[in-house]
Design a protein around this motif. Structure first.
Motif, short mmCIF file in Angstrom:
data_model
loop_
_atom_site.label_atom_id
_atom_site.label_comp_id
_atom_site.label_asym_id
_atom_site.label_seq_id
_atom_site.Cartn_x
_atom_site.Cartn_y
_atom_site.Cartn_z
N GLU A 350 91.01 -25.92 95.42
CA GLU A 350 92.22 -26.72 95.53
C GLU A 350 92.07 -28.16 95.06
OE1 GLU A 350 95.08 -25.45 96.36
OE2 GLU A 350 94.25 -23.47 96.80
N THR A 351 90.90 -28.75 95.26
CA THR A 351 90.72 -30.18 94.96
C THR A 351 89.43 -30.44 94.19
OG1 THR A 351 89.62 -30.57 97.08
CG2 THR A 351 92.01 -30.88 97.01
N ASN A 424 93.90 -33.07 92.28
CA ASN A 424 94.27 -31.66 92.41
C ASN A 424 93.49 -30.83 91.39
OD1 ASN A 424 96.24 -32.06 94.45
ND2 ASN A 424 97.69 -32.76 92.91
#
Length: 427
Positions: A350-351, A424
């Motif tokens: 996700e990151t 992101n």
């Protein structure tokens, strides 16, 4: 909400106090009825016994018993011999059965009378007091609760309005004020003072905002005016390099370097001004290999230690702006380092997180937020005297926000500052 809670607590406290005091008083009254009634009953029976002694010898024992008889008192005749030294009157009370007994000896009649009576009436009165008193206390407490609650809500209404006003102001609303319905009481005077304070505060904020806008506009105007002279200085210095002596060439190199540095500061200031006026920078996000970008930055800055894995780590953002953010962070770290600057990269589904750490003097916790404001001067050890313009971190924060990323400062394991950029990994 807090005002309602306070009103409710005060009303419930008053209700509980009335109930408690009422119960104590009723209990004391009910408990005192029994002993008082018992004493009165014994005194009455003693009076009957003394009457019997006075009638001894004048009437028969049966007549005396009939004369002293009273409702609720039983009289029993016992034939016996009485010595002259014997007591004429004996009194006893059975605490378990609540029955009083008085025995009187009649020496002339050579008999004794035993008077017995129960204190049932006192018990009945006590139960009656409890039966009537308890509901009365509850009703009285409810009335006090309702009246006090109404009075408290009415009295505390201005305080609730002040609380709502504070919430509105905290949420960013301006121009809201209290409506003062009773200006003569204490809360009304407080409300008037609060409105006046808000007027003065809002006026000061407007003046500060106007001054800030004026300074920003002046900075932008100066930046625009300096662009052409700086470009002319660089061009003239470069042309003079061809015919200048070796010593003059060194001076011209310094002139060109500083002029270009001033040009970069002006460009950054112009970019930051455009972002602030537009709300956020225009971005063109794409999915790209951020590990490749970090390798390119590290190759341009050989003093930076690069720590990342072999696999590709993808990020979703404006690649050019992310590169600008990281270059600003690395240049800031190189200015303030003692020996080391470390660039780290980690990623998940996700990151993506990039960390720039140095072993310099660091940033105290109180300054870790305002360090991202433009032209902020911290303590001497991290001041612009070391070469910073005071704009790099401000533009980095604005660009991070525009890309939906987070940027913050914390303490580094190396002992200095660590800037963390969290992006992101996918759209």
């Amino acid at each position: 909400m807090k005002t309602k809670s306070l009103t409710r607590r005060v009303s419930l406290t008053a209700f509980a106090a009335v109930i408690t005091i009422g119960l104590v008083l009723i209990t004391i009254l009910a408990l005192s009825i029994g002993p008082a009634s018992q004493r009165a009953l014994v005194e009455q029976m003693k009076t009957q016994a003394e009457t019997a002694l006075n009638l001894d010898g004048q009437l028969s024992v049966e007549q005396i018993a009939e004369t002293i008889a009273r409702p609720g008192t039983a009289v029993t005749i016992t034939e016996n011999e009485v010595h002259e030294s014997a007591e004429a009157l004996f009194v006893s009370v059975d605490s378990e059965t609540d029955v009083a007994t008085v025995e009187v000896f009649l020496p002339k009649s050579e008999a004794s009378l035993v008077l017995t009576a129960s204190n049932q009436q006192a018990s009945s009165v006590s139960m009656l007091v409890l039966g009537i008193g308890l509901p009365s206390i509850v009703v009285l407490a409810l009335l006090i609760w309702l009246v006090l609650g109404f009075a408290m809500r009415r009295a505390m209404r201005p305080l609730g309005e002040m609380t709502a006003l504070a919430v509105d102001i905290a949420s960013g609303q301006r121009g809201v004020r209290l409506e003062i319905s009773e200006p003569e009481n204490d809360l009304g005077v407080t409300g008037i003072a609060l409105n006046k304070m808000l007027d003065n505060l809002e006026g000061a904020l407007n003046m500060a905002e106007d001054a800030r806008q004026s300074i920003r506009q002046m900075s932008l105007d100066v930046a625009h005016e300096l662009k052409t002279p700086l470009a002319t200085i660089v061009s003239s210095a470069e042309n003079s390099m061809r015919s200048a002596s070796e010593e003059n060439q060194k001076q011209l190199v310094t002139v060109i370097r500083e002029a270009r540095r001033a040009g970069r500061i002006i460009g950054t200031l112009t970019q930051l001004q455009a972002i602030e006026e537009g709300g956020r920078a225009e971005t063109f996000p794409v999915t790209f290999d951020i590990s490749r970008l970090l390798r390119e930055l590290a190759s341009d800055l050989p003093e930076v230690e690069l720590e990342l894995g072999k696999k590709e780590i993808m990020a979703f953002a404006d690649e050019h702006q992310v590169g600008q953010i990281l270059r600003n962070l690395l240049e800031n770290a190189l200015i303030h380092k003692t020996k080391r600057v470390v660039l780290e990269l980690t990623g998940s589904a996700e990151t993506v997180t990039v960390r720039v750490s140095d072993d310099g003097p660091g940033v105290i916790e109180a300054d870790r937020t305002r360090i991202f404001d433009r032209f902020v001067r911290l303590d001497y050890s991290r001041s612009r005297n070391k070469g910073g313009s005071g704009l790099g971190l401000a533009i980095s924060k604005a660009l991070a926000h525009a890309n939906g990323a987070e940027l913050w400062c914390e303490e580094s394991d190396l002992g200095g500052a660590r800037f963390v950029l969290k992006l992101n990994a996918r759209p």
